[in-house]
Write a protein that holds these residues in place. Structure first.
Motif, PDB file in Angstrom:
ATOM      1  N   ALA A  75      42.174  -8.052 -91.517  1.00 23.57           N
ATOM      2  CA  ALA A  75      42.069  -7.722 -92.560  1.00 23.57           C
ATOM      3  C   ALA A  75      42.452  -9.039 -93.670  1.00 23.57           C
ATOM      4  O   ALA A  75      41.871  -9.550 -94.592  1.00 23.57           O
ATOM      5  N   ARG A  76      43.670  -9.489 -93.469  1.00 20.83           N
ATOM      6  CA  ARG A  76      44.145 -10.641 -93.878  1.00 20.83           C
ATOM      7  C   ARG A  76      43.393 -11.877 -93.847  1.00 20.83           C
ATOM      8  O   ARG A  76      43.109 -12.660 -94.925  1.00 20.83           O
ATOM      9  N   ALA A  77      42.919 -11.822 -92.562  1.00 23.19           N
ATOM     10  CA  ALA A  77      41.687 -13.159 -92.524  1.00 23.19           C
ATOM     11  C   ALA A  77      40.615 -13.046 -93.055  1.00 23.19           C
ATOM     12  O   ALA A  77      39.818 -14.024 -93.666  1.00 23.19           O
ATOM     13  N   ALA A  78      40.186 -11.802 -93.594  1.00 19.45           N
ATOM     14  CA  ALA A  78      39.188 -11.407 -94.307  1.00 19.45           C
ATOM     15  C   ALA A  78      39.353 -11.690 -95.741  1.00 19.45           C
ATOM     16  O   ALA A  78      38.547 -11.171 -96.683  1.00 19.45           O
ATOM     17  N   GLY A  79      40.670 -11.659 -96.231  1.00 21.05           N
ATOM     18  CA  GLY A  79      40.782 -12.028 -97.622  1.00 21.05           C
ATOM     19  C   GLY A  79      41.234 -10.645 -98.282  1.00 21.05           C
ATOM     20  O   GLY A  79      41.486 -10.504 -99.464  1.00 21.05           O
ATOM     21  N   LEU A  80      41.368  -9.431 -97.366  1.00 23.35           N
ATOM     22  CA  LEU A  80      42.059  -8.488 -97.771  1.00 23.35           C
ATOM     23  C   LEU A  80      43.621  -8.261 -97.568  1.00 23.35           C
ATOM     24  O   LEU A  80      44.159  -8.354 -96.660  1.00 23.35           O
ATOM     25  N   PRO A  81      44.321  -7.829 -98.883  1.00 24.63           N
ATOM     26  CA  PRO A  81      45.790  -7.862 -98.644  1.00 24.63           C
ATOM     27  C   PRO A  81      46.148  -6.691 -97.616  1.00 24.63           C
ATOM     28  O   PRO A  81      45.415  -5.525 -97.971  1.00 24.63           O
ATOM     29  N   ALA A  82      46.865  -6.633 -96.616  1.00 23.81           N
ATOM     30  CA  ALA A  82      47.110  -5.609 -95.801  1.00 23.81           C
ATOM     31  C   ALA A  82      48.645  -5.894 -95.445  1.00 23.81           C
ATOM     32  O   ALA A  82      49.162  -6.956 -95.438  1.00 23.81           O
ATOM     33  N   ARG A  83      49.099  -4.625 -94.912  1.00 25.60           N
ATOM     34  CA  ARG A  83      50.472  -4.531 -94.585  1.00 25.60           C
ATOM     35  C   ARG A  83      50.555  -3.558 -93.362  1.00 25.60           C
ATOM     36  O   ARG A  83      50.049  -2.583 -93.189  1.00 25.60           O
ATOM     37  N   ASP A  84      51.647  -3.944 -92.689  1.00 24.32           N
ATOM     38  CA  ASP A  84      51.942  -3.127 -91.437  1.00 24.32           C
ATOM     39  C   ASP A  84      53.221  -1.931 -92.265  1.00 24.32           C
ATOM     40  O   ASP A  84      54.044  -2.657 -93.123  1.00 24.32           O
ATOM     41  N   VAL A  85      53.268  -0.811 -91.793  1.00 28.92           N
ATOM     42  CA  VAL A  85      54.181   0.113 -92.491  1.00 28.92           C
ATOM     43  C   VAL A  85      55.066   0.643 -91.279  1.00 28.92           C
ATOM     44  O   VAL A  85      54.440   1.371 -90.708  1.00 28.92           O
ATOM     45  N   TYR A  86      56.221   0.089 -91.210  1.00 31.89           N
ATOM     46  CA  TYR A  86      57.099   0.428 -90.023  1.00 31.89           C
ATOM     47  C   TYR A  86      57.981   1.708 -90.614  1.00 31.89           C
ATOM     48  O   TYR A  86      58.488   1.964 -91.296  1.00 31.89           O
ATOM     49  N   GLY A  87      58.071   2.648 -89.514  1.00 32.01           N
ATOM     50  CA  GLY A  87      58.972   4.004 -89.497  1.00 32.01           C
ATOM     51  C   GLY A  87      58.989   4.585 -88.506  1.00 32.01           C
ATOM     52  O   GLY A  87      58.906   4.075 -87.353  1.00 32.01           O
ATOM     53  N   ILE A  88      59.066   6.015 -88.751  1.00 28.70           N
ATOM     54  CA  ILE A  88      59.436   6.821 -87.752  1.00 28.70           C
ATOM     55  C   ILE A  88      58.962   8.402 -87.834  1.00 28.70           C
ATOM     56  O   ILE A  88      58.821   8.870 -88.918  1.00 28.70           O
TER      57      ILE A  88
END
Length: 363
Positions: A221-234
């Protein structure tokens, strides 16, 4: 809540799968915001006795996103010489940092953190006016990280998938479907995986667990110009929809860590995405592995682009986190307790030898 095409499709899938569901007539997987639930997470550290100083870094919830997650204060007890609640300046990730300067008979720390969560759904049939990203946020969520580059093979793969897509939504959905269809969950992967995206693509091995598969989505997604993020949790509670693979099986959640993904789309804001959990359902949902075309898998696949269930607590969105006082390089991500004894890092993926436990309960 407004109806939309995705929800209507999902209701049809649910009807087809009704015979497999634990509650007759209920949708197979239909998260919907219906009120907040508060959860208490207790992390207990008992470091092995050893000569020399010791320190630990325990992640605690730091995400407050208005409609699905609210971080609350953390507290701690124990016999550490020094305990401080710290925040990573780049990402805002919070963690408790405790230090022991000398050997004692037992080195203990108990961290209690609370957070509120609820189901999350974005209506993808109606655009809105989302809160725009700041320049810093847009730069941070499109930047490469140590394990998630956005050039080379990642950019080439992203371009081949996105093709002639005209909108952010179409790009994001094509990438999601590609990861779902081309990846695989590997039960032998330790923990949640490493998230080394370029290595996965170069090797042609797109198997792993959530930190691998959802990092792959974020990188593409980032490579396509879209802001994206992993969301780390439990994971902190069972799924309300009968999916054993999508919830915590008990109050002991020591090994229930789960990474999700988010992508920012024009006209919608942050949109949930979790292709890794589609693959988890395929492999782990009893009574046997299920193909992509199975009704329960199709229901989850349709839903997990745009929604997720609030039986999970998010810690942070952080990558490449420097741990104050650590003798090692920055952590690629912060989802497990980390510790050093006499300058040697303990294995965070082996809670038995590390000697930590995490429990969760609904308040």
């Amino acid at each position: 809540m407004q109806l939309n095409r995705r929800l209507l499709m999902k209701s049809g899938i649910a009807a087809a799968a009704a015979f497999t569901l634990p509650r007759s007539g209920e949708a197979a997987f239909n998260p919907s915001p219906s009120g907040w639930r508060r959860f208490e997470l207790t992390t207990r550290i008992d470091l092995p006795q050893n000569d020399g100083p010791a320190q630990v870094w325990v992640p605690v919830p730091s995400i407050s996103e208005g409609d699905w997650m609210r971080a609350e204060p953390a507290s701690w007890t124990g016999n550490a010489d020094d305990v401080v609640l710290r925040s990573d300046p780049a990402s805002g990730a919070r963690f408790v940092h405790a230090r022991w300067s000398s050997t004692v008979e037992s080195r203990t720390l108990q961290v209690v953190a609370t957070a509120a969560a609820q189901d999350r759904v974005t209506d993808l049939s109606n655009t809105a006016a989302p809160v725009p990203l700041t320049e810093y946020e847009r730069a941070y969520y499109t930047a490469p990280t140590a394990l998630i580059p956005t050039d080379g093979i990642v950019a080439e793969t992203s371009r081949s998938i996105v093709g002639n897509a005209r909108s952010d939504l179409e790009k994001a959905r094509r990438l999601y479907d590609w990861v779902v269809e081309n990846s695989a969950r590997n039960p032998e992967t330790r923990g949640c995986g490493l998230g080394d995206v370029a290595t996965m693509l170069h090797a042609g091995d797109l198997s792993g667990k959530c930190a691998d598969l959802n990092a792959l989505y974020v990188g593409l997604a980032r490579a396509a110009g879209l802001p994206a993020r992993d969301v780390y949790g439990i994971r902190v509670a069972p799924s309300a929809f009968g999916y054993k693979s999508l919830g915590a099986g008990s109050q002991n959640v020591t090994k229930a860590q789960h990474c999700r993904a988010d992508v920012y789309l024009g006209g919608f804001g942050w949109v949930a995405a979790d292709p890794a959990d589609v693959r988890k359902v395929m492999l782990e949902e009893p009574p046997e592995p299920r193909p992509l075309g199975h009704p329960q898998v199709e229901a989850v696949r349709e839903t997990l682009f745009g929604a997720w269930e609030g039986n999970w607590v998010g810690f942070n969105f952080a990558h490449d986190v420097p741990l104050p006082g650590a003798s090692t390089d920055p952590e690629p991500f912060l989802m497990y307790p980390e510790a050093e004894v006499a300058g040697a890092r303990l294995d965070a993926l082996d809670p038995g030898s590390f000697a930590y436990t995490i429990t969760a309960r609904q308040l």
